[in-house]
Design an enzyme around this catalytic site. Structure first.
Site, short mmCIF file in Angstrom:
data_model
loop_
_atom_site.label_atom_id
_atom_site.label_comp_id
_atom_site.label_asym_id
_atom_site.label_seq_id
_atom_site.Cartn_x
_atom_site.Cartn_y
_atom_site.Cartn_z
N GLU A 250 0.99 -1.34 -0.09
CA GLU A 250 0.15 -0.21 -0.10
C GLU A 250 0.60 1.29 0.13
OE1 GLU A 250 -3.01 -0.16 -0.55
OE2 GLU A 250 -3.97 -1.91 0.61
N CYS A 284 -2.40 9.94 1.78
CA CYS A 284 -2.07 9.20 0.85
C CYS A 284 -2.87 9.24 -0.59
CB CYS A 284 -1.89 7.36 0.68
SG CYS A 284 -2.93 6.98 1.91
P1 NAD Z 1 8.33 4.55 4.76
O1 NAD Z 1 8.28 3.69 3.52
O2 NAD Z 1 9.89 5.51 4.81
O3 NAD Z 1 7.80 4.05 5.97
C1 NAD Z 1 7.26 3.12 5.94
C2 NAD Z 1 7.71 2.32 7.28
O4 NAD Z 1 8.39 1.04 6.45
C3 NAD Z 1 8.11 1.92 8.19
O5 NAD Z 1 7.83 1.81 9.86
C4 NAD Z 1 9.81 1.93 8.19
O6 NAD Z 1 10.64 1.66 9.34
C5 NAD Z 1 9.24 1.14 7.12
N1 NAD Z 1 10.75 0.58 6.23
C6 NAD Z 1 11.46 1.60 5.47
N2 NAD Z 1 12.21 0.99 4.84
C7 NAD Z 1 11.89 -0.40 5.01
C8 NAD Z 1 12.81 -1.90 4.60
N3 NAD Z 1 13.99 -1.56 3.32
N4 NAD Z 1 12.71 -2.72 4.83
C9 NAD Z 1 11.61 -2.47 5.70
N5 NAD Z 1 10.94 -1.95 6.58
C10 NAD Z 1 11.15 -0.53 6.08
O7 NAD Z 1 7.42 5.14 4.55
P2 NAD Z 1 6.48 6.71 6.00
O8 NAD Z 1 7.49 8.34 5.33
O9 NAD Z 1 6.65 5.88 6.97
O10 NAD Z 1 5.29 6.79 4.80
C11 NAD Z 1 5.00 7.91 4.04
C12 NAD Z 1 4.47 7.05 2.84
O11 NAD Z 1 3.42 6.02 2.99
C13 NAD Z 1 3.73 7.77 1.13
O12 NAD Z 1 4.17 8.06 0.10
C14 NAD Z 1 2.31 8.03 1.95
O13 NAD Z 1 1.68 8.04 0.15
C15 NAD Z 1 3.20 6.22 1.67
N6 NAD Z 1 1.07 5.53 2.62
C16 NAD Z 1 -0.01 5.05 2.00
C17 NAD Z 1 -1.31 4.31 2.39
C18 NAD Z 1 -1.43 3.09 2.17
O14 NAD Z 1 -2.30 2.82 2.02
N7 NAD Z 1 -1.12 3.14 -0.06
C19 NAD Z 1 -0.82 4.60 3.36
C20 NAD Z 1 -0.57 5.60 4.28
C21 NAD Z 1 0.69 5.90 3.68
#
Ligand code: NAD
Length: 536
Positions: A250, A284
């Site tokens: 997502e 998002c």
């Molecule tokens: P992010 O990808 O930086 O981090 C999200 C989570 O993933 C965190 O818990 C982080 O620690 C973990 N993470 C990051 N890289 C990883 C890896 N290589 N392996 C394992 N875990 C890892 O995102 P963010 O800045 O926390 O959130 C914002 C993003 O989330 C925006 O792009 C937003 O659009 C998206 N988002 C999408 C939805 C949806 O339902 N499509 C909902 C909410 C947010």
């Protein structure tokens, strides 16, 4: 209850990521709330061992028994909503109303939806069996898959923890959950579980950053539900591929909103402002690209400006307490406000017009609600996810152009179309490459727990919520029960005559015209007689 926010402008904002210790701050003030160590390898392994043990118990429960566990969570949320809102606001800086509606309401609603419908969605399903396979019966079983890993972002830290967790649990799985390092909500989920009396051990919370996330994936969960950026989604899929772990991603969005010239300007502009600014634009599915028919474009931009300027925001009244009457809160993560600022400055430098907002309040995580027009293709803001309280508006001339502009993005998460002509609106809704469309409303599809949620293109894949969500956490097992036939004609031995009869059967079934059933029975009887005489 509302708390007075004491602003300390000299303190650097939010999480310090340089150390292996996670430092969590209140985004409204910069004050440190607490620190957390990254877990050791042993702790990570132990979390999965415990989740595997719990899985044995959860899978043995009936769906009704699992639903009864979730009703305990419902009671706790109802009785403790102010405490929950306080905790969420403290770590995210969001407006209280955003916290109540998006992080409490939504969780209660998914519990309620599953309570009423999950037993039916997870019950063994009968499917048709073709006459050629008579007298067999075909069924589908929806079975648990094992401990699942849920990794969440910081923008809806409770919603994006609880909804996937509850879905996975109702489908019969145990859960290891890793919250974002920006908003771990330390101890909150554990408290909710313990005090509500929800089943012990079914959910393990592991705090940590990306490295912890990677180590958790190496524990080979049965499935990963990842919500976060497209960049991290790619990394996770790559790592999961090594272990062949199924993933549901997502990811980010750059959602379009298309407004035709027959839409009610006042209501539609109010919808656009909410869709762009709710949760400070850190949604998002927030409206990031607004396309308005050229005939109503000038009035529409003016209506947007007037409405945006009425919004309450900390940049206008710093440190004011929020009793539920703050419209747009602070931004949660320091890196994100810098990204928003960079996109806005880039747009300004390349000739965009900022009608209102546009400059962050110094030394704060408060970005004012911003309206920008005169967007060109070279600007970052035209294509990159902004994820902040910034709305861009562009005019269009025709339906075709509106669809082309809406689809001109690598993302495809959600969209909205506004017109009194419902035929036109539904035609455009079908033409937009996306996972969700609201017609004459905004961000509305997520409001219904019965609708599956998920994206297309670089917004990811898979669906959670609705029946699809329960099935996505299930092993969908196909069953065929044969309690009548003796020998199967397609078993050995093969003979020339059998080959010829099979050839006739094939013609009868698929090319037999109106008498196909009669012809099928005739050939079938010959085949049966042949099989009786020619057994192994
Ligand atoms: P992010 O990808 O930086 O981090 C999200 C989570 O993933 C965190 O818990 C982080 O620690 C973990 N993470 C990051 N890289 C990883 C890896 N290589 N392996 C394992 N875990 C890892 O995102 P963010 O800045 O926390 O959130 C914002 C993003 O989330 C925006 O792009 C937003 O659009 C998206 N988002 C999408 C939805 C949806 O339902 N499509 C909902 C909410 C947010």
């Amino acid at each position: 209850m509302p708390d007075q926010v004491a602003v300390n402008p000299t303190i650097p904002m939010q999480t310090d990521t340089a150390t292996s210790e996670i430092v969590v701050r209140d985004p409204r003030t910069g004050n440190v709330l607490y620190t957390l160590p990254e877990p050791s390898d042993v702790e990570i392994e132990r979390a999965f061992q415990e989740a595997r043990q719990a899985f044995a118990k959860v899978r043995g429960m009936s769906v009704r028994e699992r639903l009864d566990e979730t009703l305990k969570l419902k009671r706790f949320f109802l009785d403790n909503k102010e405490m929950i809102v306080d905790r969420v606001v403290q770590e995210t800086g969001k407006a209280r109303t955003d916290a109540l509606v998006s992080e409490v309401f939504t969780v209660l609603d998914i519990i309620d939806y599953y309570d009423k419908h999950a037993e039916r969605h997870l019950a063994d399903a009968k499917v048709p069996t073709p006459v050629i396979l008579w007298p067999k019966k075909s069924k589908i079983y929806y079975e648990p898959i094992g401990p699942v890993l849920i990794i969440s972002p910081w923008n809806y830290p409770l919603n994006l923890a609880m909804i996937p967790m509850i879905t996975a649990f109702v489908a019969g799985n145990s859960i290891v959950f890793k919250p974002s390092e920006w908003t771990p909500l330390k101890g909150l989920i554990e408290e909710i579980i313990e005090k509500s009396g929800f089943m012990k051990g079914a959910v393990k919370v592991v705090y940590g950053g990306k490295d912890t996330g990677r180590k958790l994936i190496d524990q080979r969960p049965a499935k990963i539900l990842f919500t976060g950026s497209t960049r991290a989604g790619r990394q996770i899929m790559e790592q999961a591929a090594k272990h062949l772990i199924p993933v549901e991603l997502e990811l980010g969005g750059k959602d379009p909103m298309v407004v035709f010239d027959d839409a009610d300007i006042d209501r539609t502009a109010a919808g656009a402002v909410w869709g762009a600014m709710t949760n400070s634009g850190q949604t998002c599915t927030s409206v990031e690209r607004l396309f308005v028919h050229e005939r109503v474009y000038p009035q529409f931009v003016e209506a947007l400006k007037q409405k945006i300027e009425k919004l309450s925001h900390p940049s206008r009244d710093r440190g004011r307490p929020d009793a539920g009457d703050l419209d747009v809160g602070s931004m949660t993560a320091r890196f994100q406000i810098e990204k928003v600022e960079d996109q806005v400055n880039d747009a300004k430098a390349k000739g965009a017009t900022v009608h209102t907002g546009g400059t962050r309040t110094e030394d704060s995580q408060d970005f004012p609600p911003t309206l920008i027009t005169d967007i060109t293709d070279e600007m970052k803001i035209a294509h990159e996810e902004t994820f902040g309280p910034v709305l861009t508006v562009q005019p269009f001339k025709s339906e075709d152009e509106a669809v082309r502009l809406a689809n001109d993005s690598p993302y495809g998460l959600s969209a909205s179309v506004w017109s009194k002509d419902i035929d036109r609106a539904t035609r455009v809704a079908r033409a937009i490459e996306t996972g969700n469309v609201s017609i004459n409303n905004v961000l509305a599809t997520q409001g219904n727990s019965a609708l599956p949620f998920g994206g297309t293109k670089e917004s990811g894949f898979g669906r959670y919520k609705g029946p699809h969500g329960l099935h996505s956490f299930s092993n969908i097992k196909s069953i065929m029960i044969d309690s009548g036939s003796k020998y199967e004609p397609h078993w050995f031995p093969y003979t020339k005559e059998k080959y010829s009869l099979f050839s006739k059967l094939l013609d009868a079934v698929y090319d037999g015209g109106p008498l196909w059933l009669l012809k099928t029975i005739q050939v079938g009887m010959k085949l049966e007689a042949h099989v009786k005489k020619n057994k192994l």
